[in-house]
Scaffold this motif. Structure first.
Motif, PDB file in Angstrom:
ATOM      1  N   ARG A  26       0.831  -1.218   0.000  1.00  0.00           N
ATOM      2  CA  ARG A  26       0.000   0.000   0.000  1.00  0.00           C
ATOM      3  C   ARG A  26       0.860   1.260   0.000  1.00  0.00           C
ATOM      4  NH1 ARG A  26      -5.273  -1.061   1.103  1.00  0.00           N
ATOM      5  NH2 ARG A  26      -5.651   1.077   1.831  1.00  0.00           N
ATOM      6  N   GLU A  27       2.053   1.145  -0.592  1.00  0.00           N
ATOM      7  CA  GLU A  27       2.941   2.299  -0.714  1.00  0.00           C
ATOM      8  C   GLU A  27       2.634   3.025  -2.020  1.00  0.00           C
ATOM      9  OE1 GLU A  27       5.123   3.607   1.308  1.00  0.00           O
ATOM     10  OE2 GLU A  27       4.794   2.105   2.878  1.00  0.00           O
ATOM     11  N   PRO A  28       2.448   4.340  -2.013  1.00  0.00           N
ATOM     12  CA  PRO A  28       2.117   5.095  -3.235  1.00  0.00           C
ATOM     13  C   PRO A  28       3.342   5.294  -4.129  1.00  0.00           C
ATOM     14  CG  PRO A  28       2.341   6.589  -1.386  1.00  0.00           C
ATOM     15  CD  PRO A  28       2.494   5.199  -0.825  1.00  0.00           C
ATOM     16  N   VAL A  29       3.809   4.216  -4.767  1.00  0.00           N
ATOM     17  CA  VAL A  29       5.028   4.288  -5.586  1.00  0.00           C
ATOM     18  C   VAL A  29       4.846   5.223  -6.768  1.00  0.00           C
ATOM     19  CG1 VAL A  29       6.652   2.965  -6.983  1.00  0.00           C
ATOM     20  CG2 VAL A  29       5.710   1.974  -4.874  1.00  0.00           C
ATOM     21  N   LEU A  30       3.764   5.050  -7.497  1.00  0.00           N
ATOM     22  CA  LEU A  30       3.546   5.865  -8.700  1.00  0.00           C
ATOM     23  C   LEU A  30       3.350   7.333  -8.344  1.00  0.00           C
ATOM     24  CD1 LEU A  30       3.363   5.718 -11.738  1.00  0.00           C
ATOM     25  CD2 LEU A  30       0.902   5.319 -11.536  1.00  0.00           C
ATOM     26  N   LYS A  31       2.725   7.597  -7.236  1.00  0.00           N
ATOM     27  CA  LYS A  31       2.510   8.976  -6.798  1.00  0.00           C
ATOM     28  C   LYS A  31       3.846   9.693  -6.612  1.00  0.00           C
ATOM     29  CE  LYS A  31       0.526  11.584  -2.926  1.00  0.00           C
ATOM     30  NZ  LYS A  31      -0.261  11.491  -1.674  1.00  0.00           N
ATOM     31  N   ALA A  32       4.800   9.038  -5.959  1.00  0.00           N
ATOM     32  CA  ALA A  32       6.107   9.648  -5.742  1.00  0.00           C
ATOM     33  C   ALA A  32       6.880   9.787  -7.047  1.00  0.00           C
ATOM     34  CB  ALA A  32       6.908   8.812  -4.744  1.00  0.00           C
ATOM     35  N   LYS A  33       6.736   8.803  -7.921  1.00  0.00           N
ATOM     36  CA  LYS A  33       7.455   8.860  -9.199  1.00  0.00           C
ATOM     37  C   LYS A  33       6.949  10.004 -10.061  1.00  0.00           C
ATOM     38  CE  LYS A  33      10.302   5.436  -8.711  1.00  0.00           C
ATOM     39  NZ  LYS A  33      11.751   5.697  -8.615  1.00  0.00           N
ATOM     40  N   VAL A  34       5.643  10.211 -10.085  1.00  0.00           N
ATOM     41  CA  VAL A  34       5.077  11.274 -10.922  1.00  0.00           C
ATOM     42  C   VAL A  34       5.637  12.622 -10.500  1.00  0.00           C
ATOM     43  CG1 VAL A  34       2.953  12.528 -11.465  1.00  0.00           C
ATOM     44  CG2 VAL A  34       2.994  10.036 -11.561  1.00  0.00           C
TER      45      VAL A  34
ATOM     46  N   ALA B 195     -12.683  17.395  -5.005  1.00  0.00           N
ATOM     47  CA  ALA B 195     -13.604  17.149  -6.118  1.00  0.00           C
ATOM     48  C   ALA B 195     -12.871  16.713  -7.388  1.00  0.00           C
ATOM     49  CB  ALA B 195     -14.432  18.400  -6.396  1.00  0.00           C
ATOM     50  N   ASP B 196     -11.566  17.030  -7.472  1.00  0.00           N
ATOM     51  CA  ASP B 196     -10.778  16.700  -8.666  1.00  0.00           C
ATOM     52  C   ASP B 196      -9.845  15.515  -8.453  1.00  0.00           C
ATOM     53  OD1 ASP B 196     -11.884  18.768 -10.171  1.00  0.00           O
ATOM     54  OD2 ASP B 196     -10.456  20.222  -9.339  1.00  0.00           O
ATOM     55  N   GLY B 197      -9.998  14.819  -7.332  1.00  0.00           N
ATOM     56  CA  GLY B 197      -9.158  13.639  -7.118  1.00  0.00           C
ATOM     57  C   GLY B 197      -8.334  13.679  -5.865  1.00  0.00           C
ATOM     58  N   GLY B 198      -8.294  14.819  -5.189  1.00  0.00           N
ATOM     59  CA  GLY B 198      -7.562  14.928  -3.932  1.00  0.00           C
ATOM     60  C   GLY B 198      -6.102  14.523  -4.073  1.00  0.00           C
ATOM     61  N   HIS B 199      -5.620  13.732  -3.120  1.00  0.00           N
ATOM     62  CA  HIS B 199      -4.210  13.333  -3.136  1.00  0.00           C
ATOM     63  C   HIS B 199      -3.905  12.243  -4.161  1.00  0.00           C
ATOM     64  CE1 HIS B 199      -2.718  15.093   0.930  1.00  0.00           C
ATOM     65  NE2 HIS B 199      -3.509  15.928   0.278  1.00  0.00           N
ATOM     66  N   GLY B 200      -4.904  11.865  -4.921  1.00  0.00           N
ATOM     67  CA  GLY B 200      -4.676  10.899  -6.004  1.00  0.00           C
ATOM     68  C   GLY B 200      -4.437  11.563  -7.344  1.00  0.00           C
ATOM     69  N   ALA B 201      -4.298  12.897  -7.342  1.00  0.00           N
ATOM     70  CA  ALA B 201      -4.095  13.619  -8.605  1.00  0.00           C
ATOM     71  C   ALA B 201      -3.335  14.908  -8.339  1.00  0.00           C
ATOM     72  CB  ALA B 201      -5.432  13.926  -9.279  1.00  0.00           C
ATOM     73  N   LEU B 202      -2.749  15.438  -9.401  1.00  0.00           N
ATOM     74  CA  LEU B 202      -2.028  16.701  -9.340  1.00  0.00           C
ATOM     75  C   LEU B 202      -2.600  17.655 -10.376  1.00  0.00           C
ATOM     76  CD1 LEU B 202       1.673  15.438  -9.140  1.00  0.00           C
ATOM     77  CD2 LEU B 202       0.338  16.422  -7.261  1.00  0.00           C
ATOM     78  N   ILE B 203      -2.663  18.943 -10.001  1.00  0.00           N
ATOM     79  CA  ILE B 203      -3.008  19.991 -10.956  1.00  0.00           C
ATOM     80  C   ILE B 203      -1.707  20.668 -11.363  1.00  0.00           C
ATOM     81  CG2 ILE B 203      -4.367  22.063 -11.377  1.00  0.00           C
ATOM     82  CD1 ILE B 203      -5.991  19.529 -10.821  1.00  0.00           C
ATOM     83  N   VAL B 204      -1.431  20.705 -12.666  1.00  0.00           N
ATOM     84  CA  VAL B 204      -0.125  21.125 -13.173  1.00  0.00           C
ATOM     85  C   VAL B 204      -0.286  22.353 -14.061  1.00  0.00           C
ATOM     86  CG1 VAL B 204       1.925  20.411 -14.458  1.00  0.00           C
ATOM     87  CG2 VAL B 204       0.630  18.728 -13.121  1.00  0.00           C
ATOM     88  N   LEU B 205       0.551  23.349 -13.826  1.00  0.00           N
ATOM     89  CA  LEU B 205       0.604  24.540 -14.672  1.00  0.00           C
ATOM     90  C   LEU B 205       1.771  24.387 -15.636  1.00  0.00           C
ATOM     91  CD1 LEU B 205      -0.507  27.432 -15.233  1.00  0.00           C
ATOM     92  CD2 LEU B 205       1.264  28.272 -13.669  1.00  0.00           C
ATOM     93  N   LEU B 206       1.493  24.560 -16.933  1.00  0.00           N
ATOM     94  CA  LEU B 206       2.500  24.356 -17.972  1.00  0.00           C
ATOM     95  C   LEU B 206       2.991  25.680 -18.535  1.00  0.00           C
ATOM     96  CD1 LEU B 206       0.871  21.383 -19.924  1.00  0.00           C
ATOM     97  CD2 LEU B 206       2.609  21.284 -18.121  1.00  0.00           C
TER      98      LEU B 206
END
Length: 227
Positions: free
Chosen positions: A176-184, A203-214
């Protein structure tokens, strides 16, 4: 004086022999001429007979040789090949240590030098409209890395400013280690297109997602990163 008649006789004999030779030559020439006329007449009769039987013969036109088309080699998608090469050239490393180069806050948000704190606040509040997203949840590490690199490159090339990256919370990972989260997070800070990122709102995914400015693709939009 008694030998003169014999000499005269020899001369007459020689003259007679010469006349006979000339006559023989004339007869032979006449025979050859007659044979030649006979051959020409026979050839003429054969041509006339052929013409009456077959008709007038028209020479065939010369026809250009037929060129057999060779099958063309299959088309190569040049743009796709260049895109794939660009992905490889811009590949991101799993071994990159983000902490040694860039600062992250307690919420794991990130901003490049020169990007104000207000940018992070606006990202958290959802000021920028989401223009695209990619879901990496469930992908293997290498597959996720390649998909993310291609997504960022295409988004920046199309002038997209704000995107969401779904990486999951790691509940399905071993231990249950968030490997992909740290890699992203590590992959994102290596991309020059990425100016800042924060955790998504609930509402947008919480800690399971990132909002990225490009980084904007046009010079006119560069000032937005300094708010």
């Amino acid at each position: 004086m008694k030998r003169a008649p014999a000499a005269k006789t020899r001369r007459l004999d020689d003259l007679g022999g010469l006349k006979a030779a000339l006559r023989s030559a004339r007869e032979e020439a006449a025979a050859q001429a007659a044979a030649e006329r006979a051959r020409e007449a026979e050839s003429r009769r054969e041509r006339e007979l052929f013409t009456r039987t077959v008709g007038t013969v028209v020479p065939l036109r010369k026809v250009a040789p037929t060129v057999v088309p060779r099958p063309r080699p299959p088309a190569v998608a040049q743009q796709r090949r260049r895109d794939e090469e660009a992905v490889l050239a811009e590949s991101i490393s799993d071994e990159f240590d983000v902490e040694t180069l860039l600062d992250t806050d307690d919420a794991l948000s990130f901003r490049r030098p020169g990007i104000g704190v207000e940018v992070l606040r606006k990202l958290r509040r959802g000021v920028w409209a989401l223009q695209g997203e990619i879901d990496l949840h469930g992908k293997r590490r290498d597959e996720a890395r390649e998909a993310l690199a291609a997504f960022l490159r295409d988004a920046a090339g199309n002038g997209v400013r704000c995107v969401r990256i779904v990486h999951g919370k790691g509940h399905g990972s071993p231990g249950r280690e968030p490997v992909l989260k740290a890699k992203v997070k590590t992959w994102l800070v290596q991309r020059k297109e990425v100016l800042a990122f924060v955790h998504a709102r609930a509402a947008d995914g919480g800690h399971g997602a990132l909002i990225v400015l490009l980084q904007p693709s046009r010079a006119g939009g560069a000032a937005a990163g300094k708010d």
